[in-house]
Design a protein around this motif. Structure first.
Motif, mmCIF file in Angstrom:
data_model
loop_
_atom_site.group_PDB
_atom_site.id
_atom_site.type_symbol
_atom_site.label_atom_id
_atom_site.label_comp_id
_atom_site.label_asym_id
_atom_site.label_seq_id
_atom_site.Cartn_x
_atom_site.Cartn_y
_atom_site.Cartn_z
ATOM 1 N N PHE A 17 0.830 -1.200 0.000
ATOM 2 C CA PHE A 17 0.000 0.000 0.000
ATOM 3 C C PHE A 17 0.868 1.255 0.000
ATOM 4 O O PHE A 17 0.580 2.225 -0.717
ATOM 5 C CB PHE A 17 -0.933 -0.008 1.209
ATOM 6 C CG PHE A 17 -2.255 -0.697 0.961
ATOM 7 C CD1 PHE A 17 -3.429 0.020 0.838
ATOM 8 C CD2 PHE A 17 -2.315 -2.073 0.844
ATOM 9 C CE1 PHE A 17 -4.635 -0.611 0.602
ATOM 10 C CE2 PHE A 17 -3.514 -2.726 0.615
ATOM 11 C CZ PHE A 17 -4.680 -1.993 0.491
ATOM 12 N N ALA A 18 1.938 1.253 0.791
ATOM 13 C CA ALA A 18 2.829 2.416 0.840
ATOM 14 C C ALA A 18 3.449 2.675 -0.525
ATOM 15 O O ALA A 18 3.488 3.822 -0.997
ATOM 16 C CB ALA A 18 3.912 2.198 1.890
ATOM 17 N N ALA A 19 3.937 1.621 -1.171
ATOM 18 C CA ALA A 19 4.594 1.779 -2.479
ATOM 19 C C ALA A 19 3.612 2.264 -3.536
ATOM 20 O O ALA A 19 3.910 3.178 -4.315
ATOM 21 C CB ALA A 19 5.218 0.449 -2.899
ATOM 22 N N LEU A 20 2.429 1.669 -3.579
ATOM 23 C CA LEU A 20 1.430 2.051 -4.573
ATOM 24 C C LEU A 20 0.965 3.490 -4.385
ATOM 25 O O LEU A 20 0.830 4.251 -5.356
ATOM 26 C CB LEU A 20 0.230 1.097 -4.504
ATOM 27 C CG LEU A 20 0.463 -0.326 -5.013
ATOM 28 C CD1 LEU A 20 -0.678 -1.235 -4.579
ATOM 29 C CD2 LEU A 20 0.593 -0.340 -6.531
ATOM 30 N N LEU A 21 0.727 3.881 -3.142
ATOM 31 C CA LEU A 21 0.248 5.233 -2.866
ATOM 32 C C LEU A 21 1.329 6.273 -3.146
ATOM 33 O O LEU A 21 1.046 7.351 -3.683
ATOM 34 C CB LEU A 21 -0.230 5.325 -1.415
ATOM 35 C CG LEU A 21 -1.526 4.562 -1.117
ATOM 36 C CD1 LEU A 21 -1.726 4.382 0.381
ATOM 37 C CD2 LEU A 21 -2.733 5.276 -1.721
ATOM 38 N N LEU A 22 2.575 5.953 -2.806
ATOM 39 C CA LEU A 22 3.667 6.876 -3.111
ATOM 40 C C LEU A 22 3.806 7.084 -4.609
ATOM 41 O O LEU A 22 3.912 8.223 -5.094
ATOM 42 C CB LEU A 22 4.982 6.339 -2.540
ATOM 43 C CG LEU A 22 6.214 7.195 -2.850
ATOM 44 C CD1 LEU A 22 6.225 8.462 -2.013
ATOM 45 C CD2 LEU A 22 7.505 6.404 -2.608
ATOM 46 N N ASP A 23 3.791 6.007 -5.350
ATOM 47 C CA ASP A 23 3.986 6.088 -6.798
ATOM 48 C C ASP A 23 2.832 6.793 -7.507
ATOM 49 O O ASP A 23 2.990 7.243 -8.651
ATOM 50 C CB ASP A 23 4.193 4.688 -7.384
ATOM 51 C CG ASP A 23 5.507 4.063 -6.935
ATOM 52 O OD1 ASP A 23 6.345 4.794 -6.382
ATOM 53 O OD2 ASP A 23 5.685 2.850 -7.125
ATOM 54 N N SER A 24 1.685 6.898 -6.832
ATOM 55 C CA SER A 24 0.542 7.596 -7.437
ATOM 56 C C SER A 24 0.532 9.083 -7.094
ATOM 57 O O SER A 24 -0.372 9.807 -7.527
ATOM 58 C CB SER A 24 -0.767 6.950 -6.977
ATOM 59 O OG SER A 24 -1.012 7.228 -5.609
ATOM 60 N N GLY A 25 1.521 9.536 -6.315
ATOM 61 C CA GLY A 25 1.631 10.954 -6.028
ATOM 62 C C GLY A 25 1.324 11.371 -4.607
ATOM 63 O O GLY A 25 1.327 12.571 -4.299
ATOM 64 N N CYS A 26 1.073 10.422 -3.721
ATOM 65 C CA CYS A 26 0.825 10.759 -2.319
ATOM 66 C C CYS A 26 2.143 10.966 -1.577
ATOM 67 O O CYS A 26 3.193 10.463 -1.985
ATOM 68 C CB CYS A 26 0.025 9.645 -1.643
ATOM 69 S SG CYS A 26 -1.653 9.464 -2.268
ATOM 70 N N ASP A 27 2.076 11.695 -0.483
ATOM 71 C CA ASP A 27 3.222 11.903 0.406
ATOM 72 C C ASP A 27 3.130 10.837 1.494
ATOM 73 O O ASP A 27 2.305 10.948 2.409
ATOM 74 C CB ASP A 27 3.166 13.310 1.000
ATOM 75 C CG ASP A 27 4.328 13.599 1.933
ATOM 76 O OD1 ASP A 27 5.269 12.786 1.981
ATOM 77 O OD2 ASP A 27 4.284 14.620 2.634
ATOM 78 N N VAL A 28 3.944 9.791 1.389
ATOM 79 C CA VAL A 28 3.788 8.602 2.226
ATOM 80 C C VAL A 28 4.999 8.385 3.126
ATOM 81 O O VAL A 28 6.146 8.487 2.689
ATOM 82 C CB VAL A 28 3.583 7.339 1.352
ATOM 83 C CG1 VAL A 28 3.418 6.101 2.225
ATOM 84 C CG2 VAL A 28 2.371 7.511 0.440
ATOM 85 N N THR A 29 4.713 8.084 4.391
ATOM 86 C CA THR A 29 5.752 7.644 5.318
ATOM 87 C C THR A 29 5.324 6.320 5.926
ATOM 88 O O THR A 29 4.157 6.138 6.288
ATOM 89 C CB THR A 29 5.978 8.668 6.446
ATOM 90 O OG1 THR A 29 6.276 9.941 5.881
ATOM 91 C CG2 THR A 29 7.137 8.231 7.342
ATOM 92 N N LEU A 30 6.264 5.399 6.021
ATOM 93 C CA LEU A 30 6.008 4.074 6.583
ATOM 94 C C LEU A 30 6.527 4.042 8.011
ATOM 95 O O LEU A 30 7.708 4.299 8.258
ATOM 96 C CB LEU A 30 6.718 3.021 5.725
ATOM 97 C CG LEU A 30 6.377 1.548 5.905
ATOM 98 C CD1 LEU A 30 4.895 1.277 5.699
ATOM 99 C CD2 LEU A 30 7.200 0.702 4.940
ATOM 100 N N LEU A 31 5.650 3.766 8.953
ATOM 101 C CA LEU A 31 6.033 3.683 10.361
ATOM 102 C C LEU A 31 6.268 2.224 10.725
ATOM 103 O O LEU A 31 5.347 1.405 10.699
ATOM 104 C CB LEU A 31 4.939 4.289 11.252
ATOM 105 C CG LEU A 31 5.231 4.381 12.749
ATOM 106 C CD1 LEU A 31 6.477 5.230 13.011
ATOM 107 C CD2 LEU A 31 4.026 4.966 13.492
ATOM 108 N N CYS A 32 7.520 1.888 11.022
ATOM 109 C CA CYS A 32 7.933 0.502 11.302
ATOM 110 C C CYS A 32 8.322 0.357 12.766
ATOM 111 O O CYS A 32 8.672 1.325 13.435
ATOM 112 C CB CYS A 32 9.133 0.107 10.444
ATOM 113 S SG CYS A 32 9.042 0.571 8.713
ATOM 114 N N ARG A 33 8.331 -0.865 13.228
ATOM 115 C CA ARG A 33 8.774 -1.134 14.594
ATOM 116 C C ARG A 33 10.284 -1.302 14.693
ATOM 117 O O ARG A 33 10.898 -0.891 15.674
ATOM 118 C CB ARG A 33 8.111 -2.409 15.125
ATOM 119 C CG ARG A 33 6.646 -2.278 15.461
ATOM 120 C CD ARG A 33 6.128 -3.570 16.062
ATOM 121 N NE ARG A 33 6.331 -4.708 15.172
ATOM 122 C CZ ARG A 33 6.245 -5.986 15.548
ATOM 123 N NH1 ARG A 33 6.010 -6.282 16.812
ATOM 124 N NH2 ARG A 33 6.415 -6.953 14.672
#
Length: 310
Positions: A17-33
């Motif tokens: 979801f993060a990769a797809l949304l970023l590539d579509s033009g969204c500003d995405v940050t992935l919060l990991c543990r």
């Protein structure tokens, strides 16, 4: 620039979801543990195999929500047993106009999120996108013709709901707005009830699992108990044909696909059994409805989980 989004959970689905949304033009940050995972993503990008094609997206990742400004949308994509800790770890990015979307399996996640951020901020979704790790350790995701159904918990069609649905659609996700998201939650639950536990207990991928007549009969009993509880709650489910529900899980997935619960067992991790079959058992006690098939799944998985620490 599209929506600002924080995806909480860097497993196969969260990464996809993060990769797809970023590539579509969204500003995405992935919060990991895990800090080592954050370092790897920030240095090398996020590699995800989507429908047979591997893509590398330069998603920002962090283990500390204080590194992220307030965002429009927080997407929760962790195991249900991690929901409370996940949203608490992300509180720093929740602003007055932020929305929190759960795309998780099982029952109870919406209620947990509402307790922490308020019911007015919470939307719900269920996805039939398939995800797993391959033998190379890469995430493999199947999105083609796999629906993601999204809705407000009260059934309204709101501007924020329509905006999120458009954003997902622009990212290549087959997205459907539902005015009966509670029914959607139960539709997905009925699928998860049978496939997850039986796959985890037998240690079988879908190809072999679906070829065993006795497994199918057990699945039908498990699903029937779920339908009985949905009826007791007055939930409007969209499918009652046991065979159709059972077959729905494996549509367009490879024979080697493994249910999420089996993947957890193979990693010797706790499963989501309490939020899936366990939820049916608890509701059965509440309504005085027998749930022997689901109780058997719960007992077996609890035993398997116990073996991890003994």
């Amino acid at each position: 620039m599209g929506m600002s989004i924080c995806v909480v959970g860097a497993g196969a689905l969260g990464s996809a979801f993060a990769a797809l949304l970023l590539d579509s033009g969204c500003d995405v940050t992935l919060l990991c543990r895990r800090s080592e995972h954050v370092k790897e993503i920030n240095e090398n990008g996020l590699a995800v195999n989507i429908d047979g094609q591997t893509k590398v997206s330069m998603v920002r990742a962090t283990a500390d929500s204080r590194d992220i400004p307030v965002v429009d949308l927080i997407i929760i994509l962790v195991k249900s047993r991690q929901t409370r800790g996940a949203i608490q770890s992300a509180l720093g990015v929740v602003g007055g106009k932020s929305s929190v979307l759960t795309i998780q399996n099982g029952l109870g996640n919406e209620e947990i999120l509402a307790e922490v951020v308020g019911a007015d901020k919470v939307l719900s979704a269920r996805t039939y996108v398939g995800s797993a790790r391959n033998h190379l350790g890469q995430f493999e995701v199947t999105i083609q013709n796999k629906e993601t159904v999204i809705g407000e918990t009260d059934g309204r069609i709101t501007p924020r709901l329509e905006k999120i649905a458009r954003t997902f659609g622009d990212a290549g996700l087959l997205t459907v707005i539902s005015q009966n998201i509670v029914g959607t939650i139960w539709d997905k639950l009925l699928v998860n009830l049978a496939t997850g536990a039986l796959s985890a207990i037998t240690r079988l991928a879908y190809g072999d699992l679906y070829e065993i007549e006795e497994v199918e009969r057990s699945a039908f009993e498990i699903i029937t108990e779920g339908i009985n509880l949905a009826d007791a709650l007055g939930v409007e489910i969209t499918e009652r044909n046991l065979k159709v529900i059972w077959e729905h899980a494996r549509v367009r997935l490879p024979r080697g696909f493994k249910a999420s619960m089996l993947q957890s067992v193979e990693r010797r991790e706790l499963t989501e059994i309490d939020f899936i079959n366990g939820a049916i058992v608890r509701l059965g006690v509440r309504f005085g409805i027998a749930t022997p098939a689901n109780n058997a799944m719960l007992a077996a998985l609890k035993g398997i989980e116990r073996s991890f620490i003994s």
